[in-house]
Design a protein around this motif. Structure first.
Motif, PDB file in Angstrom:
ATOM      1  N   MET A 111      -2.345  -0.971   7.226  1.00 23.64           N
ATOM      2  CA  MET A 111      -3.132   0.003   6.483  1.00 23.64           C
ATOM      3  C   MET A 111      -3.857  -0.675   5.314  1.00 23.64           C
ATOM      4  SD  MET A 111      -2.845   3.419   7.180  1.00 23.64           S
ATOM      5  CE  MET A 111      -2.050   4.213   8.553  1.00 23.64           C
ATOM      6  N   LYS A 112      -5.125  -0.342   5.097  1.00 24.02           N
ATOM      7  CA  LYS A 112      -5.891  -0.925   4.010  1.00 24.02           C
ATOM      8  C   LYS A 112      -5.968   0.090   2.853  1.00 24.02           C
ATOM      9  CE  LYS A 112      -8.938  -3.115   7.390  1.00 24.02           C
ATOM     10  NZ  LYS A 112      -8.672  -2.251   8.523  1.00 24.02           N
ATOM     11  N   LEU A 113      -5.978  -0.644   1.745  1.00 18.94           N
ATOM     12  CA  LEU A 113      -6.114   0.213   0.625  1.00 18.94           C
ATOM     13  C   LEU A 113      -7.478   0.974   0.768  1.00 18.94           C
ATOM     14  CD1 LEU A 113      -4.977   0.905  -2.345  1.00 18.94           C
ATOM     15  CD2 LEU A 113      -6.848  -0.618  -2.993  1.00 18.94           C
ATOM     16  N   ILE A 121       1.490   8.108   1.876  1.00 20.54           N
ATOM     17  CA  ILE A 121       2.547   7.427   1.127  1.00 20.54           C
ATOM     18  C   ILE A 121       3.902   7.604   1.812  1.00 20.54           C
ATOM     19  CG2 ILE A 121       1.306   7.561  -1.059  1.00 20.54           C
ATOM     20  CD1 ILE A 121       3.061   9.882  -1.881  1.00 20.54           C
ATOM     21  N   ASP A 122       4.109   8.701   2.541  1.00 22.80           N
ATOM     22  CA  ASP A 122       5.343   8.863   3.313  1.00 22.80           C
ATOM     23  C   ASP A 122       5.409   7.830   4.432  1.00 22.80           C
ATOM     24  OD1 ASP A 122       6.106  10.989   1.734  1.00 22.80           O
ATOM     25  OD2 ASP A 122       5.466  12.527   3.161  1.00 22.80           O
ATOM     26  N   PHE A 123       4.306   7.670   5.131  1.00 22.89           N
ATOM     27  CA  PHE A 123       4.225   6.716   6.241  1.00 22.89           C
ATOM     28  C   PHE A 123       4.443   5.285   5.736  1.00 22.89           C
ATOM     29  CE2 PHE A 123       1.950   3.907   9.131  1.00 22.89           C
ATOM     30  CZ  PHE A 123       2.299   4.378  10.385  1.00 22.89           C
ATOM     31  N   GLU A 124       3.723   4.933   4.669  1.00 22.78           N
ATOM     32  CA  GLU A 124       3.848   3.587   4.111  1.00 22.78           C
ATOM     33  C   GLU A 124       5.235   3.372   3.513  1.00 22.78           C
ATOM     34  OE1 GLU A 124       1.219   0.796   3.662  1.00 22.78           O
ATOM     35  OE2 GLU A 124       1.258   1.877   5.558  1.00 22.78           O
ATOM     36  N   GLY A 125       5.776   4.399   2.865  1.00 20.03           N
ATOM     37  CA  GLY A 125       7.096   4.281   2.255  1.00 20.03           C
ATOM     38  C   GLY A 125       8.172   4.010   3.284  1.00 20.03           C
ATOM     39  N   LEU A 126       8.128   4.728   4.396  1.00 17.41           N
ATOM     40  CA  LEU A 126       9.121   4.526   5.445  1.00 17.41           C
ATOM     41  C   LEU A 126       8.991   3.132   6.061  1.00 17.41           C
ATOM     42  CD1 LEU A 126      11.416   5.767   7.040  1.00 17.41           C
ATOM     43  CD2 LEU A 126       9.713   6.715   8.635  1.00 17.41           C
ATOM     44  N   ARG A 127       7.753   2.678   6.222  1.00 14.71           N
ATOM     45  CA  ARG A 127       7.541   1.329   6.761  1.00 14.71           C
ATOM     46  C   ARG A 127       8.146   0.279   5.835  1.00 14.71           C
ATOM     47  NH1 ARG A 127       4.046  -2.671   5.801  1.00 14.71           N
ATOM     48  NH2 ARG A 127       2.863  -1.433   4.299  1.00 14.71           N
ATOM     49  N   LEU A 128       7.922   0.433   4.548  1.00 16.45           N
ATOM     50  CA  LEU A 128       8.454  -0.523   3.581  1.00 16.45           C
ATOM     51  C   LEU A 128       9.974  -0.446   3.496  1.00 16.45           C
ATOM     52  CD1 LEU A 128       5.768   0.041   0.804  1.00 16.45           C
ATOM     53  CD2 LEU A 128       6.131  -2.099   2.062  1.00 16.45           C
ATOM     54  N   LEU A 129      10.520   0.764   3.582  1.00 17.00           N
ATOM     55  CA  LEU A 129      11.979   0.928   3.542  1.00 17.00           C
ATOM     56  C   LEU A 129      12.624   0.249   4.745  1.00 17.00           C
ATOM     57  CD1 LEU A 129      14.558   2.079   2.352  1.00 17.00           C
ATOM     58  CD2 LEU A 129      14.046   4.255   3.491  1.00 17.00           C
ATOM     59  N   THR A 153      10.032  -2.051  -4.314  1.00 15.41           N
ATOM     60  CA  THR A 153       9.182  -1.802  -5.477  1.00 15.41           C
ATOM     61  C   THR A 153       7.771  -1.363  -5.088  1.00 15.41           C
ATOM     62  OG1 THR A 153       8.606  -4.165  -5.579  1.00 15.41           O
ATOM     63  CG2 THR A 153      10.414  -3.386  -6.985  1.00 15.41           C
ATOM     64  N   GLN A 154       7.403  -1.522  -3.829  1.00 16.38           N
ATOM     65  CA  GLN A 154       6.077  -1.094  -3.374  1.00 16.38           C
ATOM     66  C   GLN A 154       6.059   0.367  -2.913  1.00 16.38           C
ATOM     67  OE1 GLN A 154       3.885  -3.959  -0.770  1.00 16.38           O
ATOM     68  NE2 GLN A 154       5.748  -5.181  -0.950  1.00 16.38           N
ATOM     69  N   ILE A 155       7.235   0.970  -2.814  1.00 15.78           N
ATOM     70  CA  ILE A 155       7.314   2.345  -2.314  1.00 15.78           C
ATOM     71  C   ILE A 155       6.901   3.318  -3.407  1.00 15.78           C
ATOM     72  CG2 ILE A 155       8.853   4.121  -1.394  1.00 15.78           C
ATOM     73  CD1 ILE A 155      10.530   1.873  -0.176  1.00 15.78           C
ATOM     74  N   ASN A 156       5.962   4.174  -3.087  1.00 19.54           N
ATOM     75  CA  ASN A 156       5.489   5.181  -4.030  1.00 19.54           C
ATOM     76  C   ASN A 156       6.639   6.133  -4.381  1.00 19.54           C
ATOM     77  OD1 ASN A 156       4.252   7.738  -4.982  1.00 19.54           O
ATOM     78  ND2 ASN A 156       2.327   6.702  -4.523  1.00 19.54           N
ATOM     79  N   PRO A 157       6.878   6.361  -5.669  1.00 22.26           N
ATOM     80  CA  PRO A 157       7.978   7.257  -6.066  1.00 22.26           C
ATOM     81  C   PRO A 157       7.857   8.674  -5.527  1.00 22.26           C
ATOM     82  CG  PRO A 157       7.246   5.937  -7.924  1.00 22.26           C
ATOM     83  CD  PRO A 157       6.255   5.705  -6.828  1.00 22.26           C
ATOM     84  N   GLN A 158       6.666   9.077  -5.072  1.00 26.78           N
ATOM     85  CA  GLN A 158       6.505  10.413  -4.511  1.00 26.78           C
ATOM     86  C   GLN A 158       6.698  10.439  -2.994  1.00 26.78           C
ATOM     87  OE1 GLN A 158       2.755  11.988  -5.902  1.00 26.78           O
ATOM     88  NE2 GLN A 158       3.676  12.710  -7.795  1.00 26.78           N
ATOM     89  N   ALA A 159       6.995   9.286  -2.401  1.00 29.52           N
ATOM     90  CA  ALA A 159       7.261   9.250  -0.964  1.00 29.52           C
ATOM     91  C   ALA A 159       8.598   9.943  -0.679  1.00 29.52           C
ATOM     92  CB  ALA A 159       7.291   7.816  -0.470  1.00 29.52           C
ATOM     93  N   LYS A 160       8.687  10.583   0.472  1.00 29.03           N
ATOM     94  CA  LYS A 160       9.905  11.316   0.827  1.00 29.03           C
ATOM     95  C   LYS A 160      11.129  10.416   0.881  1.00 29.03           C
ATOM     96  CE  LYS A 160       7.675  15.037   3.471  1.00 29.03           C
ATOM     97  NZ  LYS A 160       7.527  15.677   4.804  1.00 29.03           N
ATOM     98  N   CYS A 161      10.929   9.163   1.234  1.00 28.30           N
ATOM     99  CA  CYS A 161      12.061   8.255   1.408  1.00 28.30           C
ATOM    100  C   CYS A 161      12.448   7.544   0.118  1.00 28.30           C
ATOM    101  CB  CYS A 161      11.745   7.224   2.493  1.00 28.30           C
ATOM    102  SG  CYS A 161      10.455   6.048   2.022  1.00 28.30           S
ATOM    103  N   TYR A 162      11.841   7.918  -1.008  1.00 23.71           N
ATOM    104  CA  TYR A 162      12.097   7.181  -2.241  1.00 23.71           C
ATOM    105  C   TYR A 162      13.571   7.255  -2.645  1.00 23.71           C
ATOM    106  CZ  TYR A 162      11.429   5.371  -6.950  1.00 23.71           C
ATOM    107  OH  TYR A 162      11.501   4.609  -8.091  1.00 23.71           O
ATOM    108  N   GLY A 163      14.183   8.404  -2.445  1.00 23.02           N
ATOM    109  CA  GLY A 163      15.603   8.533  -2.775  1.00 23.02           C
ATOM    110  C   GLY A 163      16.453   7.580  -1.952  1.00 23.02           C
ATOM    111  N   GLU A 164      16.147   7.470  -0.658  1.00 25.76           N
ATOM    112  CA  GLU A 164      16.865   6.536   0.208  1.00 25.76           C
ATOM    113  C   GLU A 164      16.640   5.101  -0.253  1.00 25.76           C
ATOM    114  OE1 GLU A 164      16.625   7.338   4.567  1.00 25.76           O
ATOM    115  OE2 GLU A 164      15.199   8.899   3.933  1.00 25.76           O
ATOM    116  N   ALA A 165      15.432   4.813  -0.711  1.00 25.35           N
ATOM    117  CA  ALA A 165      15.117   3.463  -1.179  1.00 25.35           C
ATOM    118  C   ALA A 165      15.941   3.111  -2.409  1.00 25.35           C
ATOM    119  CB  ALA A 165      13.619   3.353  -1.481  1.00 25.35           C
TER     120      ALA A 165
END
Length: 310
Positions: A1-3, A207-215, A239-251
């Motif tokens: 994914m590109k910025l 950010i959910d998609f990217e967050g899960l990938r990073l997790l 540290t790259q996971i957006n705090p508003q991503a659904k998986c942030y708590g798991e991270a």
């Protein structure tokens, strides 16, 4: 994914184009001017810069790949050499400005200006002549306002199709492309409220998609090397996971587990700062727009062949 802000949606929906016209930013590309044989080549760059800066005072934002353009054509150039010292050149020229749509080949606004200038060279004389093209020039301001109105009318008529492209891209998990389309709608368009709501939906999915990938990458790194080296790599992903991503708590749970094993006190200061910033709706929309702009910048550039104007 590109910025290239979200207003209160109820207010945005009620505001008329006329009320927003002065505040609404419109992306327009400045295209090199038609000079003719008598105008020095470097004058093209001069007037493009001049047009870009002058138009910016009326909410026209320079863009590299917009279908909407602003350009100029020199006509009826007259030059005279004035005796010195020092010897100087006096020019009188008629410049016609255009704002239009290069894709549909439509002129939205045009205006001619008679310009006069004196300088120690041809280029300097033309530069002095075009100085009157600025945001304080009432005729120029009216020209820009007319062009903006037509651009806004385009979005008013076509935003449903543009947002449909965004929805289709989102369904295919092409979130950067989806954000490119959804963030195109200017604030003064009647479609902005719907576009802003869709942008929020797409950006959350992004950010959910990217967050899960990073997790998942963090888990893999830690699982492969449950030591200081693996912890460092996993932390880099977390540290790259957006705090508003659904998986942030798991991270954060994973980060705490890692810290206990390697006896490290991880510093999440940067993450906390980012969370504070991204919580602002304005920053969230800007971040979404940045993702879309980056995707657009990597697409096939528009060819600005405006010879059909003259």
């Amino acid at each position: 994914m590109k910025l290239h802000k979200i207003a209160v949606l109820a207010v945005a929906a009620l505001m008329s184009v006329g009320a927003w016209a002065e505040e609404c930013d419109i992306n327009i590309t400045a295209v090199p001017v038609f000079q003719g044989d008598e105008v020095p080549e470097d004058v093209s760059d001069m007037i493009v810069t001049r047009l870009t800066n002058a138009a910016a005072t009326s909410g026209v934002v320079g863009s590299d790949n917009s279908r909407f353009f602003i350009t100029a054509k020199f006509n009826n150039n007259f030059k005279d050499v004035l005796a010195g010292p020092p010897q100087q050149t006096a020019v009188t020229t008629l410049v016609t400005l255009y704002i239009g749509d290069v894709v549909d080949r439509k002129v939205f606004a045009s205006q001619s200006f008679e310009l006069k200038g004196v300088g120690t060279s041809d280029s300097r004389a033309y530069l002095n002549a075009i100085k009157s093209l600025n945001g304080k020039n009432d005729q120029f301001a009216r020209f820009i306002a007319k062009g903006k109105e037509k651009v806004i009318s385009y979005y008013d008529a076509n935003y449903p199709q543009i947002l449909q492209k965004a929805r289709q891209a989102m369904k295919m998990n092409n979130y950067d492309e989806a954000l490119y389309y959804s963030t195109q709608i200017p604030e003064c368009s009647r479609g902005y409220a719907e576009a802003a709501a869709l942008t929020n939906t797409i950006y959350q999915a992004y950010i959910d998609f990217e967050g899960l990938r990073l997790l998942n990458q963090a888990r893999a790194a830690w699982g492969a090397n449950p030591d200081a080296s693996g912890a460092s790599e996993a932390y880099g992903y977390i540290t790259q996971i957006n705090p508003q991503a659904k998986c942030y708590g798991e991270a954060m749970t994973l980060a705490n587990q890692i810290a206990k094993v390697v006896k490290a006190n991880w510093d999440f200061e940067n993450v906390t700062k980012y969370k504070d910033q991204i919580s602002l709706e304005k920053a969230r929309i800007k971040a979404a727009r940045d993702v879309g702009v980056a995707w657009g910048n990597h697409q096939q550039p528009i060819t600005y062949n405006v010879g059909w104007l003259w």
